[in-house]
Design a protein around this motif. Sequence first.
Motif: not given
Length: 520
Positions: A410-421
């Motif tokens: 529900t929150d858009a502030t976290w960066k999706t690329e963090a998981v891949q990194t």
Amino acid sequence: MRATITGQQCHQCEGPLSLTSRTALAQLIGGGSPTCVECTPSLLNAIEIVLDPRRKAKRERARREAEAQQVRDAARTRWQQAQRDTMDTRYALKFSEQVPSTSVRQMTAALALLRYAPSTTPVSRVGGWVDPLHPSYPQAVSLLGELVRSRLIRIHPSTPVTALVWEPETFEQAQAQAENGEIPEPETAGDFFPLDTNFYAPFATSMGTGAEHLDSVLTQRLNPHNLTAGQHDDLVAVAEELIAEEALRYFNGRLEDLNLPAVTDQHVQRLREAVYRAAAHRPLGEVYNLAWRATRAAAEAAQKNPRAPRTHMSTHAVNRLETDTQRAASDPDWQLKPFDEVTGYGLSAMIRTLFYTVLNLNPVSSSLNDIIQALPEPAPESVPPAAAPSAVPVAGTDDAWAEMAIWMATDATWKTEAVQTCLTAVIEDGAGLEYDVDERVARRNASQLRDLHDRLTPAIGPRQAAIAVLASARVLTHPVTPPGPGAGTLVHIGKVLHMLLALAVLESADDGTAPEGPRQ
């Protein structure tokens, strides 16, 4: 004061007869004619030496030093006895019935310790074995420490006091720290030198029955039919480690036999990567062949270039091995003549136990693929009641992961690329786990999760793919040993990866809306 015989004269000087000794008196009584003191120069010289003030002072100093040495020797004896009393108290024999659950690697090491020790009552001086417990000296030391911490074995009170770390470290240091003549008592925190320590199996009712009981339990637990899928992976990882470390031992020994220096620190990592690459695809006998080829090439290069630094020749051996192992891994059709067990490099107790006892395979001619093919269907996972899945978590519950998943969705502030990194970092550094075998497990599972993320992203988008990866990490059950305060206990690799991924996602949020996050 002299003993003078009244009415008797010395037959040499005709003066009063002063006896030189009891022997002279006996000679006189027997009718002899002994000489007097004045006619015995050696005795006069001896008297002069005795009466000399300087010599008298020297004798007095020697007497005082001898008395002081006696005091020190007595104090040393008491200090050493205090060490022995501490050993007897701290490591008094204790026995129990329950054998703790440990990793496949630790069970293999414990079983090897029992099977190949000259005696189990107690197991003594593992460092003196002709064929080592583990092919790597540092790993043997580490493993014995793990076995003690996991309670599979205990330190026997007959262990030499020199095998423990004391404070003060020596009697001389204790003497130097003495205050008002009081020498501090020896104390130990339990740190020890494993290869010089005596051990026993603390089960059943005695050392003999304890070793038999532990052997029986470990043999049953290590039966491939009783191992779960995660433990099968662990078994293969241990086999890979032992094959690689045996090959490394042979490679380093060959350099020494050929009068070439050890590989420099700068190239050790390349050497290890090359050997582990070969061990993942070839049996030990063929990896022996590759090590022999590389060291022979280095010896030939040393003969052709006598003025070149010999460390360059050892580096040349690493370069050659790196090239050959790459081909061996990528070209399964490349035929290599396998070596038999090499004279002078007897197989370690652990590789013998794993292959002969657990797998019923030849440790020199069997590859990891042979092991995988020979393994039966894994046993089902046993889930502890406390860890059994509960109802689907909903908002408002105290389930930290449920809160985390809702926030991510529900929150858009976290960066999706963090998981891949984060997954890429784990693949590169192994999550900083305690042991090489655990780091390889972490890399393998992180690679699988990253592949899952890449496949899901086009279908459901990067945000939902990241949530799915975090959820998937929680079901990975391979046991590993975490670093830091948790070392010595086993956790699922899924818990480690989930924590790393969750922290990476939380740190990528920059507006303060992230939940507090899960706890270890």
